[in-house]
Design a protein around this motif. Structure first.
Motif, PDB file in Angstrom:
ATOM      1  N   VAL A 157       0.852  -1.184   0.000  1.00 24.97           N
ATOM      2  CA  VAL A 157       0.000   0.000   0.000  1.00 24.97           C
ATOM      3  C   VAL A 157       0.886   1.231   0.000  1.00 24.97           C
ATOM      4  N   ALA A 158       0.521   2.252  -0.758  1.00 33.62           N
ATOM      5  CA  ALA A 158       1.336   3.460  -0.833  1.00 33.62           C
ATOM      6  C   ALA A 158       1.540   4.058   0.555  1.00 33.62           C
ATOM      7  N   PRO A 159       2.734   4.595   0.830  1.00 29.51           N
ATOM      8  CA  PRO A 159       3.036   5.098   2.176  1.00 29.51           C
ATOM      9  C   PRO A 159       2.181   6.279   2.609  1.00 29.51           C
ATOM     10  N   ASP A 160       1.571   6.978   1.644  1.00 29.38           N
ATOM     11  CA  ASP A 160       0.711   8.114   2.010  1.00 29.38           C
ATOM     12  C   ASP A 160      -0.768   7.728   1.995  1.00 29.38           C
ATOM     13  N   HIS A 161      -1.037   6.425   1.999  1.00 29.39           N
ATOM     14  CA  HIS A 161      -2.419   5.959   2.017  1.00 29.39           C
ATOM     15  C   HIS A 161      -3.110   6.487   3.272  1.00 29.39           C
ATOM     16  N   PRO A 162      -4.306   7.067   3.157  1.00 28.19           N
ATOM     17  CA  PRO A 162      -4.918   7.754   4.296  1.00 28.19           C
ATOM     18  C   PRO A 162      -5.389   6.862   5.426  1.00 28.19           C
ATOM     19  N   ARG A 163      -5.483   5.539   5.186  1.00 29.49           N
ATOM     20  CA  ARG A 163      -6.053   4.696   6.234  1.00 29.49           C
ATOM     21  C   ARG A 163      -5.095   3.641   6.776  1.00 29.49           C
ATOM     22  N   ILE A 164      -3.814   3.721   6.404  1.00 25.52           N
ATOM     23  CA  ILE A 164      -2.868   2.696   6.832  1.00 25.52           C
ATOM     24  C   ILE A 164      -2.800   2.599   8.345  1.00 25.52           C
ATOM     25  N   LYS A 165      -2.637   3.743   9.012  1.00 24.17           N
ATOM     26  CA  LYS A 165      -2.385   3.735  10.442  1.00 24.17           C
ATOM     27  C   LYS A 165      -3.507   3.043  11.209  1.00 24.17           C
ATOM     28  N   GLY A 166      -4.744   3.333  10.843  1.00 23.77           N
ATOM     29  CA  GLY A 166      -5.867   2.731  11.541  1.00 23.77           C
ATOM     30  C   GLY A 166      -5.897   1.226  11.372  1.00 23.77           C
ATOM     31  N   ASN A 213      -7.443   0.855  -7.245  1.00 21.44           N
ATOM     32  CA  ASN A 213      -6.682   1.648  -6.280  1.00 21.44           C
ATOM     33  C   ASN A 213      -5.178   1.507  -6.449  1.00 21.44           C
ATOM     34  N   VAL A 214      -4.713   0.342  -6.933  1.00 20.85           N
ATOM     35  CA  VAL A 214      -3.273   0.190  -7.159  1.00 20.85           C
ATOM     36  C   VAL A 214      -2.830   1.133  -8.266  1.00 20.85           C
ATOM     37  N   ALA A 215      -3.594   1.191  -9.356  1.00 22.06           N
ATOM     38  CA  ALA A 215      -3.272   2.128 -10.434  1.00 22.06           C
ATOM     39  C   ALA A 215      -3.275   3.557  -9.917  1.00 22.06           C
ATOM     40  N   LEU A 216      -4.242   3.867  -9.070  1.00 22.60           N
ATOM     41  CA  LEU A 216      -4.340   5.212  -8.504  1.00 22.60           C
ATOM     42  C   LEU A 216      -3.132   5.513  -7.621  1.00 22.60           C
ATOM     43  N   ASP A 217      -2.719   4.531  -6.807  1.00 24.81           N
ATOM     44  CA  ASP A 217      -1.535   4.713  -5.962  1.00 24.81           C
ATOM     45  C   ASP A 217      -0.288   4.975  -6.802  1.00 24.81           C
ATOM     46  N   VAL A 218      -0.097   4.146  -7.824  1.00 22.99           N
ATOM     47  CA  VAL A 218       1.086   4.282  -8.677  1.00 22.99           C
ATOM     48  C   VAL A 218       1.085   5.640  -9.368  1.00 22.99           C
ATOM     49  N   LYS A 267     -12.767   1.024 -10.348  1.00 19.30           N
ATOM     50  CA  LYS A 267     -12.715   0.335  -9.063  1.00 19.30           C
ATOM     51  C   LYS A 267     -12.038   1.197  -7.994  1.00 19.30           C
ATOM     52  N   PHE A 268     -11.927   2.505  -8.247  1.00 11.43           N
ATOM     53  CA  PHE A 268     -11.399   3.388  -7.223  1.00 11.43           C
ATOM     54  C   PHE A 268     -12.350   3.411  -6.026  1.00 11.43           C
ATOM     55  N   THR A 269     -11.819   3.754  -4.870  1.00 13.66           N
ATOM     56  CA  THR A 269     -12.683   4.064  -3.736  1.00 13.66           C
ATOM     57  C   THR A 269     -12.712   5.584  -3.570  1.00 13.66           C
ATOM     58  N   PRO A 270     -13.830   6.141  -3.135  1.00 13.06           N
ATOM     59  CA  PRO A 270     -13.981   7.602  -3.100  1.00 13.06           C
ATOM     60  C   PRO A 270     -12.904   8.318  -2.299  1.00 13.06           C
ATOM     61  N   LEU A 271     -12.539   7.768  -1.138  1.00 13.61           N
ATOM     62  CA  LEU A 271     -11.551   8.438  -0.305  1.00 13.61           C
ATOM     63  C   LEU A 271     -10.217   8.571  -1.025  1.00 13.61           C
ATOM     64  N   GLU A 272      -9.755   7.466  -1.640  1.00 13.62           N
ATOM     65  CA  GLU A 272      -8.472   7.496  -2.336  1.00 13.62           C
ATOM     66  C   GLU A 272      -8.525   8.442  -3.528  1.00 13.62           C
ATOM     67  N   LEU A 273      -9.658   8.476  -4.230  1.00 13.54           N
ATOM     68  CA  LEU A 273      -9.771   9.366  -5.381  1.00 13.54           C
ATOM     69  C   LEU A 273      -9.736  10.828  -4.941  1.00 13.54           C
ATOM     70  N   ARG A 274     -10.525  11.161  -3.938  1.00 12.51           N
ATOM     71  CA  ARG A 274     -10.607  12.559  -3.519  1.00 12.51           C
ATOM     72  C   ARG A 274      -9.331  13.059  -2.865  1.00 12.51           C
ATOM     73  N   GLU A 275      -8.544  12.127  -2.316  1.00 16.12           N
ATOM     74  CA  GLU A 275      -7.260  12.513  -1.728  1.00 16.12           C
ATOM     75  C   GLU A 275      -6.345  13.160  -2.772  1.00 16.12           C
ATOM     76  N   LEU A 276      -6.547  12.833  -4.034  1.00  9.49           N
ATOM     77  CA  LEU A 276      -5.705  13.399  -5.087  1.00  9.49           C
ATOM     78  C   LEU A 276      -5.814  14.913  -5.142  1.00  9.49           C
ATOM     79  N   ASP A 277      -6.952  15.438  -4.720  1.00  6.00           N
ATOM     80  CA  ASP A 277      -7.193  16.873  -4.837  1.00  6.00           C
ATOM     81  C   ASP A 277      -6.462  17.667  -3.759  1.00  6.00           C
ATOM     82  N   HIS A 278      -5.707  16.976  -2.923  1.00  4.54           N
ATOM     83  CA  HIS A 278      -4.987  17.664  -1.846  1.00  4.54           C
ATOM     84  C   HIS A 278      -3.479  17.589  -2.050  1.00  4.54           C
ATOM     85  N   GLN A 279      -3.053  17.377  -3.293  1.00  7.21           N
ATOM     86  CA  GLN A 279      -1.627  17.247  -3.581  1.00  7.21           C
ATOM     87  C   GLN A 279      -1.107  18.560  -4.167  1.00  7.21           C
TER      88      GLN A 279
END
Length: 450
Positions: free
Chosen positions: A49-58, A152-157, A201-213
């Motif tokens: 999973v990408a290191p900046d994934h928003p839900r890793i810690k939980g 989501n893997v494509a989105l992470d990459v 097959k994106f999930t909404p959270l991962e997709l919307r996170e892109l808008d904060h880069q």
């Protein structure tokens, strides 16, 4: 059985940990060993999973709580099929569960897929996640890059390729990954989806996170941004699809910027047909697709070619065969019935089970493995009366076997030492942690008494 049920779970990623958790909550007393070929636990969470994934810690915190249970023992750096075989496990455990996940890239069967600078997504993910067996160098010389896939893997990459390296400094990435991304020449990343926006097959959270880069513009190309009857129905009945399509539509209507150093482009209804090049990637040829009305697509016979210097293929993961077990190479799974592993005659191999991606294929989110694990454990518990008790069920007997074979196994206590070490490395740099990459260093830190 007058003693606790001895169970070995091979694979200490989410699927294996969930299975262990469910077992401990059953009415049957259990004693579980979680084995993993890596010196550290968590599998996909640590290395997929990408290191900046928003839900890793939980997720990690939840897995950590499970693995602290007294009924569960972690034994890392134990390579199934090399250090131990199935007969060894069956001699020491009443039941064995395989949860080894999916570790390889599914092939993209088009001309040019094997050209230099055509990469499987897993290769890149292993590099930026500091997987011990991955190469430590990754040259990012391409300015125009294509990512093939709509999950989501494509989105992470795509996100990691398009992101500014300094934005990843707050994560656990190793220094060599930071230096590699810092030197990247990427200006444009093009993500190609074979179907329409409602079928991604994106999930909404991962997709919307892109808008904060920072320093990255999102460009949704109108060509191919189409909805058919099935798409409209999905939008009406599925809030996740509705959110994804609405997010992409909003981005498509934005005015273009002209001052961002990098851009992430979305191309829909474009199916990869050929990777162009002679001695390296020079372009990606795609066929224009159209929706059939039911969410499926068909080719139009019209093709487009985009000049790119690298292609990342994120079309799915594939599991590896396991020693002494049957394997379906078509589905990339161990044949099973509800988690009961089946032999070549379709009969259940007594006491042998599977769960997670090696059971059902690499589809769905991490949380979906809970349902897999529940089914497998329910069937295992239903089979208790048919088990042949282990010949050597004592906890120490398996450790003696590992010692006899000079296996430098790591433990949960060892992981806590490594965890604290990585956090101390991060604290020195104002980060949460810095990941230790070389296997020998992980083992050394985890086994200070050796």
């Amino acid at each position: 059985m007058t003693r606790a049920l001895r169970v070995a779970i091979v694979g200490a990623g989410p699927a294996g940990v969930y299975a262990a958790d469910i077992l401990t909550k059953s009415e049957t007393p259990v004693d579980i060993d979680l084995l993993d070929r890596m010196p550290a636990p968590y599998g996909l969470i640590r290395y997929g999973v990408a290191p900046d994934h928003p839900r890793i810690k939980g997720i990690v915190n939840a897995l950590h709580r499970v693995m602290e249970k007294p009924e569960i023992r972690f034994l890392g750096n134990v390579d199934y099929g090399v250090d131990v075989k199935l007969d060894d496990l069956r001699r020491h455990y009443d039941a064995v569960i395989f949860s080894t996940g999916a570790d390889k890239d599914r092939e993209l069967d088009i001309p040019g897929a094997d050209l230099p600078q055509s990469h499987g997504a897993a290769e890149f993910v292993y590099w930026y996640d500091g997987y011990p067996e991955a190469p430590r160098d990754w040259t990012l010389e391409a300015e125009q890059v294509a990512v093939v896939g709509a999950g989501n893997v494509a989105l992470d990459v795509a996100r990691v390729l398009a992101k500014q390296a300094d934005d990843l400094l707050r994560t656990e990435i190793p220094d060599n990954v930071y230096q590699g991304l810092k030197a990247s020449k990427v200006t444009d990343v093009h993500l190609f989806a074979r179907r329409g926006p409602a079928q991604t097959k994106f999930t909404p959270l991962e997709l919307r996170e892109l808008d904060h880069q920072d320093g990255m513009e999102l460009v949704v190309h109108p060509e191919g941004f189409e909805l058919d009857e099935a798409s409209e129905e999905a939008i009406r009945t599925n809030n996740q699809v509705k959110t994804i399509v609405k997010t992409l539509q909003d981005w498509a209507l934005r005015d273009r910027k002209d001052n961002t150093p990098r851009r992430l482009h979305f191309h829909f209804l474009r199916s990869p047909a050929e990777i162009i090049g002679t001695d390296r990637v020079e372009g990606l040829k795609t066929e224009v697709m159209e929706l059939n009305g039911d969410g499926s697509v068909r080719g139009t016979g019209e093709f487009e070619t985009l000049p790119v210097q690298a292609v990342y293929r994120a079309v799915g993961y594939l599991s590896s065969p396991l020693a002494d077990l049957p394997f379906d190479h078509g589905t990339g799974t161990v044949p099973n019935d509800g988690g009961r592993v089946l032999d070549l005659d379709g009969e259940h191999i007594p006491g042998v089970y599977t769960t997670g991606w090696i059971k059902r294929g690499p589809v769905g989110l991490i949380g979906h493995t809970k349902g897999d694990a529940l089914e497998t454990i329910n069937n295992l518990l239903a089979d208790l009366d048919s088990f042949t008790p282990a010949e050597q069920p004592e906890r120490d007997s398996f450790l003696r076997l590992l010692d006899e074979r000079a296996v430098e196994y790591t433990t949960w206590e060892g992981w806590n030492l490594l965890d604290a070490h990585e956090k101390s490395l991060g604290e020195a740099e104002g980060r949460e942690r810095v990941k230790v990459v070389p296997r020998e260093d992980m083992v050394r830190i985890s086994r200070p008494e050796s």
